[in-house]
Design an enzyme around this catalytic site. Structure first.
Site, mmCIF file in Angstrom:
data_model
loop_
_atom_site.group_PDB
_atom_site.id
_atom_site.type_symbol
_atom_site.label_atom_id
_atom_site.label_comp_id
_atom_site.label_asym_id
_atom_site.label_seq_id
_atom_site.Cartn_x
_atom_site.Cartn_y
_atom_site.Cartn_z
ATOM 1 N N LYS A 52 -12.002 27.100 -1.260
ATOM 2 C CA LYS A 52 -12.087 28.069 -2.360
ATOM 3 C C LYS A 52 -12.075 29.487 -1.801
ATOM 4 O O LYS A 52 -11.385 30.371 -2.304
ATOM 5 C CB LYS A 52 -13.369 27.829 -3.186
ATOM 6 C CG LYS A 52 -13.270 26.604 -4.085
ATOM 7 C CD LYS A 52 -14.606 26.190 -4.683
ATOM 8 C CE LYS A 52 -14.447 24.903 -5.483
ATOM 9 N NZ LYS A 52 -15.720 24.334 -5.949
ATOM 10 N N GLN A 96 -21.962 25.380 -6.282
ATOM 11 C CA GLN A 96 -21.273 24.141 -5.899
ATOM 12 C C GLN A 96 -22.165 22.928 -6.178
ATOM 13 O O GLN A 96 -23.322 22.887 -5.750
ATOM 14 C CB GLN A 96 -20.905 24.200 -4.397
ATOM 15 C CG GLN A 96 -20.137 22.996 -3.896
ATOM 16 C CD GLN A 96 -18.762 22.849 -4.537
ATOM 17 O OE1 GLN A 96 -18.024 23.816 -4.687
ATOM 18 N NE2 GLN A 96 -18.426 21.634 -4.939
ATOM 19 N N ASP A 119 -16.881 28.114 -13.888
ATOM 20 C CA ASP A 119 -16.726 26.661 -13.984
ATOM 21 C C ASP A 119 -16.609 26.198 -15.434
ATOM 22 O O ASP A 119 -16.243 25.055 -15.701
ATOM 23 C CB ASP A 119 -17.934 25.965 -13.331
ATOM 24 C CG ASP A 119 -17.587 25.370 -11.982
ATOM 25 O OD1 ASP A 119 -16.392 25.122 -11.734
ATOM 26 O OD2 ASP A 119 -18.517 25.158 -11.176
#
Ligand code: NAP
Length: 282
Positions: A52, A96, A119
């Site tokens: 990422k 995460q 997200d």
């Protein structure tokens, strides 16, 4: 059969995003910033976060990773999120997953301000998506959606069968396809006859976690098949779709790896840029 090259399509998307970042920089004299919080030393999480960060840097985003040991107290994470919520240089915040057991995932997700929730997991974004309003959309279904649209721009009236009903994949995927006027069936582990459901589908999205669950004779001709699954097996990484069998029937199919995976990361960058633009417009 069209092999849907997620790697190539993601690279094209990243090129577009790079240009967009450069235009935003010219307009606002700053670039979108993504901060990832990584807790613990799980190898897959570390690899995801590294990828990422690399992709974010490639398109010109400001990218930070804040690392904590497994033993970190929940309060430290919630305080850090609050700090990032108030930091004007941060457009997107991602924690995460998975988290260590002593940290409440729901609390963490709900502490991220919805406008920086790249997200798309915050209940406000989930609600906005299901109401058809503007929202952050979870990266993997967004990536699947963009792949499907590449193959078939007009989805109106198509029958879509989603295998799996997780908050991460199946449910947001359903909302995206409903908005495109698909007729959507969401299947799960208690579905009576999955093969029969799949045989009705013009579009199948498999997000299950069972290696090669979807067989060749489950797919009618001209179906678009998107394989989200990532399963470690003796013969390497395979998806939820029996690739060889299904490729003889399907109109289009994503490989694993090289299909949905690269799109997930590209969509995270897209979400960060979209959050920046929404905040800048306010
Ligand atoms: P999850 O939360 O475990 O959900 C799996 C879903 O599959 C559940 O809804 C479950 O039904 C359903 N299911 C289980 N067995 C089934 C069966 N026999 N028939 C029909 N449905 C069945 O998984 P997830 O997080 O959505 O992830 C799914 C897969 O996608 C995993 O392999 C994961 O590694 C992969 N993934 C890939 C990416 C990517 O970027 N490519 C991103 C995220 C996830 P119930 O609800 O009834 O239990």
């Amino acid at each position: 059969m069209i092999l849907i090259d997620g790697k190539k399509i993601a690279a094209e998307l990243r090129e577009e995003l790079k240009k967009e970042v450069s235009n935003l920089k010219a307009k606002y004299n700053k670039v979108p910033g993504l901060t990832v919080i990584l807790i613990g030393d799980l190898t897959p999480s570390q690899i995801y976060v590294r990828n990422k960060e690399k992709s974010a840097n490639e398109v010109g985003l400001k990218s930070d990773v804040v690392k904590y040991p497994d033993s970190v107290e929940e309060k430290v994470i919630l305080d850090k999120i609050q700090e990032l919520n108030n930091d004007e240089t941060v457009s997107g915040i991602l924690v995460q997953l998975p988290l260590p057991k002593h940290i409440d995932k729901k609390k963490v997700i709900e502490t991220i301000v919805p406008s920086k929730d790249v997200d798309g997991f915050h209940p406000m974004n989930v609600g906005n998506l299901s109401s058809g309003y503007e929202s952050s959309v979870p990266c993997t279904p967004l990536g699947c959606y963009l792949l499907i649209k590449k193959i078939e721009p007009n989805l109106s009236g198509k029958k879509a069968v989603l295998i799996g009903r997780s908050n991460l994949n199946g449910k947001p995927m359903a909302q995206l396809l409903l908005k495109e006027n698909c007729t959507v069936t969401i299947t799960h582990s208690k579905t009576k006859d999955l093969k029969a459901e799949c045989l009705e589908a013009d579009i199948i999205v498999a997000a299950v976690g069972i290696p090669e669950l979807v067989k060749g004779d489950w797919v009618k001709k001209d179906t678009i098949v998107i394989d989200v699954g990532i399963n470690k097996t003796d013969k390497g990484i395979v998806g939820d779709v029996a690739f060889e069998e299904v490729s003889t029937n399907a109109k289009a199919l994503t490989p694993v790896p090289g299909g949905v995976g690269p799109m997930t990361i590209a969509c995270l960058l897209k979400n960060t840029i979209d959050c920046f633009k929404r905040l800048a417009d306010k």
